[in-house]
Design an enzyme around this catalytic site. Structure first.
Site, PDB file in Angstrom:
ATOM      1  N   GLU A  20      57.286  45.946  39.024  1.00  0.00           N
ATOM      2  CA  GLU A  20      58.003  45.746  37.768  1.00  0.00           C
ATOM      3  C   GLU A  20      58.696  47.036  37.353  1.00  0.00           C
ATOM      4  OE1 GLU A  20      55.475  42.201  35.592  1.00  0.00           O
ATOM      5  OE2 GLU A  20      54.906  44.259  35.139  1.00  0.00           O
ATOM      6  N   CYS A  43      62.009  52.679  33.032  1.00  0.00           N
ATOM      7  CA  CYS A  43      60.665  53.005  33.514  1.00  0.00           C
ATOM      8  C   CYS A  43      60.538  52.414  34.913  1.00  0.00           C
ATOM      9  CB  CYS A  43      59.621  52.424  32.567  1.00  0.00           C
ATOM     10  SG  CYS A  43      57.913  52.729  33.069  1.00  0.00           S
ATOM     11  N   CYS A  83      48.385  50.310  42.372  1.00  0.00           N
ATOM     12  CA  CYS A  83      48.007  51.708  42.156  1.00  0.00           C
ATOM     13  C   CYS A  83      46.600  51.920  42.680  1.00  0.00           C
ATOM     14  CB  CYS A  83      48.078  52.056  40.667  1.00  0.00           C
ATOM     15  SG  CYS A  83      47.732  53.814  40.322  1.00  0.00           S
ATOM     16  N   CYS A 108      42.001  53.355  37.327  1.00  0.00           N
ATOM     17  CA  CYS A 108      41.646  53.632  35.921  1.00  0.00           C
ATOM     18  C   CYS A 108      41.249  52.323  35.236  1.00  0.00           C
ATOM     19  CB  CYS A 108      42.818  54.273  35.193  1.00  0.00           C
ATOM     20  SG  CYS A 108      43.326  55.868  35.892  1.00  0.00           S
ATOM     21  N   CYS A 110      43.820  50.308  32.729  1.00  0.00           N
ATOM     22  CA  CYS A 110      45.195  50.068  33.142  1.00  0.00           C
ATOM     23  C   CYS A 110      45.295  48.772  33.931  1.00  0.00           C
ATOM     24  CB  CYS A 110      45.686  51.239  33.992  1.00  0.00           C
ATOM     25  SG  CYS A 110      47.377  51.039  34.592  1.00  0.00           S
ATOM     26  N   CYS A 117      53.383  50.772  28.388  1.00  0.00           N
ATOM     27  CA  CYS A 117      52.575  51.626  29.264  1.00  0.00           C
ATOM     28  C   CYS A 117      51.203  50.980  29.531  1.00  0.00           C
ATOM     29  CB  CYS A 117      52.359  52.996  28.635  1.00  0.00           C
ATOM     30  SG  CYS A 117      53.871  53.952  28.462  1.00  0.00           S
TER      31      CYS A 117
END
Length: 410
Positions: free
Chosen positions: A143, A156, A163, A167, A170, A403
């Protein structure tokens, strides 16, 4: 649900116990992959998958002639092609009338193979924010988010599919790492966004806004840990800043590269000689909490990451941004603001700026942003200590485009 615990007080006489509620980081609806030692696993290496086709944006200008010769064409034709791609944002052979009709489609197919296929587009903020879902050549999904602000247009971008930093707060981290993106796949997000803007999307420009109608600012804050895909993001950055027709002609100062704290790669970035803005996603000033919140902290501790950030400033003269997601009852305590200020001031003054970001919760999450009065107190303490601080304006929450919310749901 995470247990309520008393806030652990660091062994520093200047910080007093507050008795505030302390929530510990925990995942919701998914399980972190963990190693034999019980620590969250980190994925630095990209899984083996089929590589995307070689694209113009994967090549340095000095490599264009050789690629053209492979296709049986003179080298100057590639420069013409690059002008169409980097300045007119087109891959349509029919629009490239300065190229001879004979062999034009073959040149385009050989140098500009399709990389990103738009799957879905969502808009919010009265059309000033657009989230794109892209499918890559191998079916992986990523995205990117396009945002209009007064005087600038920001994109962005993603640097990885998924990833590997794991974390717990997230949405992207829940997916694990599918693979690194190529330099051209990163650049193509910008080219396609420019094409969308040129078509009249992204709301209307205000009467007193004299900015150009193309992407002016890039933030590597989409999917992935940029510095874990170092070589490709740097190739993409070089293409972004190269003057047309060799690249997009953007300002390096308008490109922000973020990281959760890969210290050796921060050192490499500082030595590149390209004055991008550097952002460290810190989210906690104490190792006790950051070990749980940002698993890479098990490799490189808070002080190591801050030392590397200060070194970036010393070598580039570019002020560093500290990103800090404010999470209710987890990392928003007043003593943590004091500790953060203390650690930053220990490394000097004038080198850093803090961006607190009210957490953007994922659907159904019990994790949420700090209350407004707590946000204000956190900022007040930092500013009282002389730390420039600005609460980040979050965009795209309604379309899960802010975010930490990017999760490639089709």
């Amino acid at each position: 649900m995470p247990a309520d615990l008393e806030t652990a007080e660091p062994a520093r006489p200047a910080i007093r116990r507050t008795g505030a509620r302390q929530v510990r980081p925990a995942t919701e609806g998914w399980q972190q992959q963990k190693g034999a030692d019980g620590r969250p696993l980190l994925q630095f290496a990209s899984p083996k998958r089929g590589k995307p086709p070689v694209h113009l944006a994967d090549l340095k200008p000095e490599e264009w002639k050789g690629k053209a010769e492979e296709l049986g064409l003179p080298g100057f034709r590639v420069k013409q092609l690059a002008r169409h791609y980097y300045t007119r944002w087109t891959t349509d052979p029919a629009e490239m009338t300065d190229l001879p009709a004979a062999g034009r489609e073959e040149l385009v197919a050989g140098m500009l193979p399709p990389l990103l296929t738009e799957v879905k587009r969502l808009e919010t903020d009265r059309g000033d924010t657009i989230k794109f879902l892209w499918k890559l050549h191998d079916g992986a999904l990523v995205e990117s988010v396009l945002m209009r602000y007064p005087g600038r247009i920001t994109l962005c971008v993603s640097s990885q599919a998924g990833c590997g930093m794991n974390c717990p707060f997230c949405a992207t981290g829940q997916q694990g790492l599918t693979r690194n993106m190529s330099a051209a796949e990163i650049v193509d997000q910008i080219v396609q966004a420019n094409r969308v803007i040129a078509s009249g999307a992204l709301g209307g420009k205000k009467r007193d806004d004299h900015s150009q109608e193309r992407v002016s600012n890039i933030v590597f804050m989409g999917m992935g840990e940029p510095l874990a895909n170092y070589a490709r993001i740097m190739q993409a950055v070089r293409t972004m800043v190269a003057p047309a027709p060799n690249g997009l002609g953007m300002s390096a100062r308008n490109i922000t590269v973020s990281t959760v704290g890969l210290v050796p790669a921060i050192g490499k970035l500082a030595n590149e000689g390209i004055p991008v803005t550097f952002a460290l996603s810190l989210h906690a000033p104490d190792d006790g909490l950051r070990d749980e919140l940002i698993p890479v902290n098990s490799r490189w501790k808070v002080d190591e990451a801050l030392d590397a950030a200060r070194d970036y400033f010393d070598k580039t003269g570019r002020r560093v941004s500290i990103e800090y997601a404010l999470i209710k009852d987890m990392n928003d305590h007043g003593w943590r603001a004091d500790l953060l200020a203390e650690k930053l001031n220990e490394r000097g003054h004038g080198w850093v700026h803090v961006n607190p970001i009210p957490l953007n919760p994922t659907p159904g999450s019990i994790w949420t942003a700090s209350d407004l009065d707590v946000q204000r107190e956190f900022v007040r303490r930092l500013e009282a200590a002389g730390i420039p601080t600005t609460i980040r304006d979050t965009r795209g929450k309604e379309i899960d485009g802010a975010c930490g919310q990017l999760a490639t749901e089709g």
